[in-house]
Scaffold this motif. Structure first.
Motif, PDB file in Angstrom:
ATOM      1  N   SER A  20     -22.545   2.791   4.379  1.00  0.00           N
ATOM      2  CA  SER A  20     -23.141   3.029   3.060  1.00  0.00           C
ATOM      3  C   SER A  20     -24.003   1.862   2.606  1.00  0.00           C
ATOM      4  N   GLU A  21     -23.969   0.757   3.346  1.00  0.00           N
ATOM      5  CA  GLU A  21     -24.716  -0.430   2.944  1.00  0.00           C
ATOM      6  C   GLU A  21     -25.819  -0.787   3.939  1.00  0.00           C
ATOM      7  N   TYR A  41     -29.447  -1.088   5.653  1.00  0.00           N
ATOM      8  CA  TYR A  41     -30.796  -1.311   5.132  1.00  0.00           C
ATOM      9  C   TYR A  41     -31.761  -1.364   6.302  1.00  0.00           C
TER      10      TYR A  41
END
Length: 348
Positions: A229-230, A232
C-alpha cells in the motif's frame, strides 16, 4: 517539405508541457525481518506471498531458556526486596539502640558522680583515722570502675551512632539492588517477548529464508514484509527535462506488465543525482572528461482510491509522464528568495 521540416524542428526544440521517461520503476521501503535474540526456530507461520497484518506472528523461537532467565530474575528481585525490608527494619531498630546507649551513658555518669563523692568521703575518713585503709582503697577502685564504665558507655553510643550511617547506606544499596533487579527482570521479559517475531507493518511476505529447526543468531535475515500500500514510482529523468518539474504536479503512470494507466503526484525533485550515491562513483577529474547528462530519481506517489494500484509489485518497470504546464520554477524560486537577498543587502 519545408512545412514538415519546420514541424519537426518545432516539436524538437519547442518546450513541451509534458515530460516522459520509460526509465522508471516501482519502489517501496520494505521491512527486513530479523530476530533480536538468538534461538532455535520452532514454528514458521507464513509463506512467501502471504498477506500479513501488523503485529501478526511470523516466526517463533524456542523460549525455554528465556523463561528460565525470567524465573531467575524474578527470584533475584524477590531476594533484593527482602533485603530492603531487612535493611529498613534494622534502620528502624537502630533508633532505640542509640537511645539505650544514651541511657547507659547517663547511668554511668550518675554512678561516676556517686563514686567520686564516695571516694572523697572515704579518703577523709582514712586521713582522720575514722575509716580503714581497705575501705578507702575499695572506694578508689569503685571510682576507677565507674570511669571505665562511663568510657565504655560513651564508646557504645558512638558505635551505635556510626552503625546508623552504615545501616542507612545498606538500605540505599539494597534499594539500588532492587532497581537493578527490576531492570534485569524487565530485560528478561523483553527477551522472552522477542522469541515471537511479529510483522512490523501490513504487507506481503517475500524472500522467506527460514525453516523450522534452524538455529539463528540475532540480526539474521529471515524474510521481508513488503507494504504494497506504500509503493511509489522512482522515475529517472534527465536533468535537462526537469526545468518545469516541481512538487505537486500530476503524473500519469503506465504499467507495462498489465497495460494499465494510473494517476500519481510528484513528491519533488531529489537532492542528488542517481550517480551521487552509487557504490562506485564516476571520476570526472581526469583529462579525458566527457560530459554526460545526469538523471535524477523523481519520486511519484500513487494517487489514492485506485483499485488497479493493488496490482503493482516492487521492481516493475513503468512509463511516467509529468504534466508540468510549463511551470516557471526558476521565477518562483527567485520570488521566494528575493526578500531574503534584499535583507542581506539593504539599500544605502
Amino acid at each position: 517539405m519545408l512545412c514538415f521540416a519546420g514541424a519537426v524542428a518545432w516539436h524538437t526544440l519547442a518546450p513541451h508541457p509534458d515530460v516522459r521517461t520509460d526509465n522508471a520503476y516501482v519502489r517501496v521501503h520494505y521491512a527486513a525481518i530479523a530476530p533480536r535474540v538468538a534461538g532455535q526456530v520452532t514454528d514458521v507461520r507464513v509463506q512467501n506471498n502471504d498477506m500479513v497484518k501488523v503485529g501478526q506472528v511470523l516466526v517463533e523461537l524456542d523460549d525455554r531458556d528465556y523463561r528460565a532467565v525470567v524465573a531467575s530474575a524474578d527470584a533475584n528481585l524477590a531476594r533484593d526486596r527482602a533485603m530492603v525490608v531487612n535493611a529498613a527494619a534494622s534502620l528502624t531498630r537502630q533508633g532505640p539502640v542509640i537511645e539505650q546507649a544514651r541511657a547507659q551513658v547517663k547511668t554511668a555518669e550518675a554512678q561516676l558522680t556517686f563514686s567520686e563523692s564516695d571516694a572523697k568521703r572515704y579518703e577523709y575518713l582514712a586521713t582522720t583515722g575514722s575509716g580503714t585503709i581497705k575501705t578507702h582503697q575499695q572506694a578508689d577502685s569503685t571510682l576507677l570502675q565507674s570511669r571505665a564504665a562511663l568510657d565504655g558507655a560513651k564508646a557504645s553510643l558512638e558505635a551505635a551512632q556510626a552503625q546508623l550511617k552504615i545501616l542507612q547506606a545498606q538500605e540505599v544499596s539494597a534499594r539500588a539492588s532492587v532497581r537493578a533487579s527490576e531492570a534485569q527482570l524487565e530485560q528478561a521479559h523483553l527477551n522472552l517477548s522477542y522469541t515471537r517475531i511479529v510483522a512490523p507493518v501490513d504487507g506481503m511476505v517475500a524472500q522467506r529464508g527460514v525453516q523450522v529447526g534452524n538455529y539463528i543468531g540475532a540480526g539474521t535475515g529471515l524474510m521481508a514484509v513488503v507494504p504494497l500500500s506504500e509503493v511509489y514510482v522512482e522515475a529517472n529523468y534527465r536533468e535537462v527535462e526537469l526545468r518545469h518539474v516541481q512538487a505537486g504536479q500530476r503524473a500519469r503512470i503506465h504499467v507495462d506488465a498489465y497495460d494499465v494507466d494510473l494517476e500519481g503526484t510528484v513528491v519533488g525533485v531529489p537532492a542528488a543525482t542517481g550517480a551521487t550515491f552509487a557504490t562506485i562513483q564516476p571520476d570526472n577529474a581526469t583529462g579525458n572528461f566527457t560530459k554526460i547528462v545526469q538523471r535524477l530519481p523523481v519520486q511519484i506517489v500513487i494517487a489514492p482510491n485506485q483499485p488497479l494500484a493493488r496490482l503493482l509489485r516492487v521492481g516493475l518497470s513503468v512509463e511516467t509522464t509529468i504534466e508540468t504546464n510549463l511551470a516557471d520554477v526558476v521565477g518562483e524560486h527567485r520570488k521566494a528568495v528575493q526578500p531574503a537577498v534584499a535583507s542581506l543587502f539593504p539599500p544605502r
